[in-house]
Design a protein around this motif. Structure first.
Motif, PDB file in Angstrom:
ATOM      1  N   TRP A  80       0.834  -1.191   0.000  1.00 58.36           N
ATOM      2  CA  TRP A  80       0.000   0.000   0.000  1.00 58.36           C
ATOM      3  C   TRP A  80       0.873   1.246   0.000  1.00 58.36           C
ATOM      4  O   TRP A  80       1.827   1.336   0.769  1.00 58.36           O
ATOM      5  N   TYR A  83       1.024   5.530   0.250  1.00 60.42           N
ATOM      6  CA  TYR A  83       0.378   6.686   0.851  1.00 60.42           C
ATOM      7  C   TYR A  83      -0.349   7.534  -0.196  1.00 60.42           C
ATOM      8  O   TYR A  83       0.169   7.781  -1.277  1.00 60.42           O
ATOM      9  N   VAL A  84      -1.554   7.991   0.155  1.00 59.53           N
ATOM     10  CA  VAL A  84      -2.325   8.907  -0.691  1.00 59.53           C
ATOM     11  C   VAL A  84      -2.541  10.233   0.040  1.00 59.53           C
ATOM     12  O   VAL A  84      -2.222  11.291  -0.482  1.00 59.53           O
ATOM     13  N   ALA A 122     -10.015  -2.208   4.141  1.00 56.80           N
ATOM     14  CA  ALA A 122      -9.687  -2.236   2.714  1.00 56.80           C
ATOM     15  C   ALA A 122     -10.953  -2.414   1.896  1.00 56.80           C
ATOM     16  O   ALA A 122     -11.796  -3.259   2.210  1.00 56.80           O
ATOM     17  N   GLU A 176      -8.333   0.678  -2.210  1.00 60.45           N
ATOM     18  CA  GLU A 176      -8.074   1.674  -1.173  1.00 60.45           C
ATOM     19  C   GLU A 176      -8.046   1.031   0.207  1.00 60.45           C
ATOM     20  O   GLU A 176      -8.847   0.158   0.519  1.00 60.45           O
ATOM     21  N   VAL A 183      -8.019   2.379   4.223  1.00 65.01           N
ATOM     22  CA  VAL A 183      -8.174   3.536   5.107  1.00 65.01           C
ATOM     23  C   VAL A 183      -7.764   3.099   6.507  1.00 65.01           C
ATOM     24  O   VAL A 183      -8.321   2.147   7.064  1.00 65.01           O
ATOM     25  N   LYS A 219      -5.008   7.525   4.186  1.00 63.89           N
ATOM     26  CA  LYS A 219      -5.501   6.731   3.069  1.00 63.89           C
ATOM     27  C   LYS A 219      -4.332   6.249   2.227  1.00 63.89           C
ATOM     28  O   LYS A 219      -3.372   6.980   1.988  1.00 63.89           O
ATOM     29  N   LYS A 231      -3.326   3.658  -1.380  1.00 61.69           N
ATOM     30  CA  LYS A 231      -3.795   2.967  -2.581  1.00 61.69           C
ATOM     31  C   LYS A 231      -2.936   1.729  -2.782  1.00 61.69           C
ATOM     32  O   LYS A 231      -1.777   1.685  -2.363  1.00 61.69           O
ATOM     33  N   ARG A 232      -3.537   0.748  -3.417  1.00 63.00           N
ATOM     34  CA  ARG A 232      -2.802  -0.502  -3.673  1.00 63.00           C
ATOM     35  C   ARG A 232      -1.628  -0.196  -4.607  1.00 63.00           C
ATOM     36  O   ARG A 232      -1.777   0.483  -5.606  1.00 63.00           O
TER      37      ARG A 232
END
Length: 130
Positions: free
Chosen positions: A7, A9-10, A107, A111, A113, A126, A128-129
Motif C-alpha cells: 500500500w 500513501y495517498v 480495505a 483503497e 483507510v 488513506k 492505494k494498492r
C-alpha cells in the motif's frame, strides 16, 4: 483477503494532531511529514505481518489474531498489542502504559483507510494498492 498487499500513501487528515497526542518527538513528526509512509500487509493462516516504512524507519510486526503481542512504536516505545479481524477490517489495540491507541485498517478494492485514535484525537490515513 483485501488487506493483503503493498500500500502506498495517498493522503492524511489530522496526522500532526495525532502524532502530538501520542508523544511523537518533533524531529520524527517532521520526518513523517516529509516522507510518505508505505505499508505491506501479509498473512499466513492466523499469522499476520504489517510492515510500515516511514523514510528510513521501519516498523515490522508479526502476530496472531486474538493474541497479545509485544511491538515497538515508530518512536521506539514498547507496546502491548492485540488485533482482531472482521471481514476486511482489522482492529488493532496498542497499549503504552495507561495510554490506549486504536488503529482500524479497512480495505475496499484498491483503497485502504487507516483510522488511528488516541485520547480522543483521530487521524485518517488513506493508501492505494501499489
Amino acid at each position: 483477503m483485501a488487506l493483503v498487499g503493498k500500500w502506498e500513501y495517498v493522503s492524511a487528515d489530522n496526522l500532526d494532531g495525532y502524532m502530538t497526542a501520542t508523544g511523537v518527538p518533533a524531529e520524527l513528526q517532521e520526518k513523517a511529514r516529509s516522507s510518505q509512509p508505505n505499508m505491506e500487509i501479509s498473512n499466513n493462516g492466523n499469522s499476520w505481518t504489517i510492515k510500515t516504512t516511514v523514510g528510513d524507519t521501519v516498523k515490522d510486526s508479526t502476530f496472531n489474531l486474538g493474541e497479545e503481542f509485544d511491538a515497538k512504536a515508530l518512536t521506539g516505545a514498547a507496546l502491548k498489542c492485540s488485533a482482531t479481524l472482521e471481514g476486511d477490517t482489522m482492529k488493532e489495540v496498542q497499549k503504552a502504559g495507561d495510554v490506549e491507541i486504536v488503529i482500524t485498517r479497512a480495505a475496499t478494492g484498491a483503497e485502504l483507510v487507516s483510522t488511528m485514535e488516541v485520547k480522543g484525537v483521530k487521524a485518517v490515513v488513506k493508501f492505494k494498492r501499489a
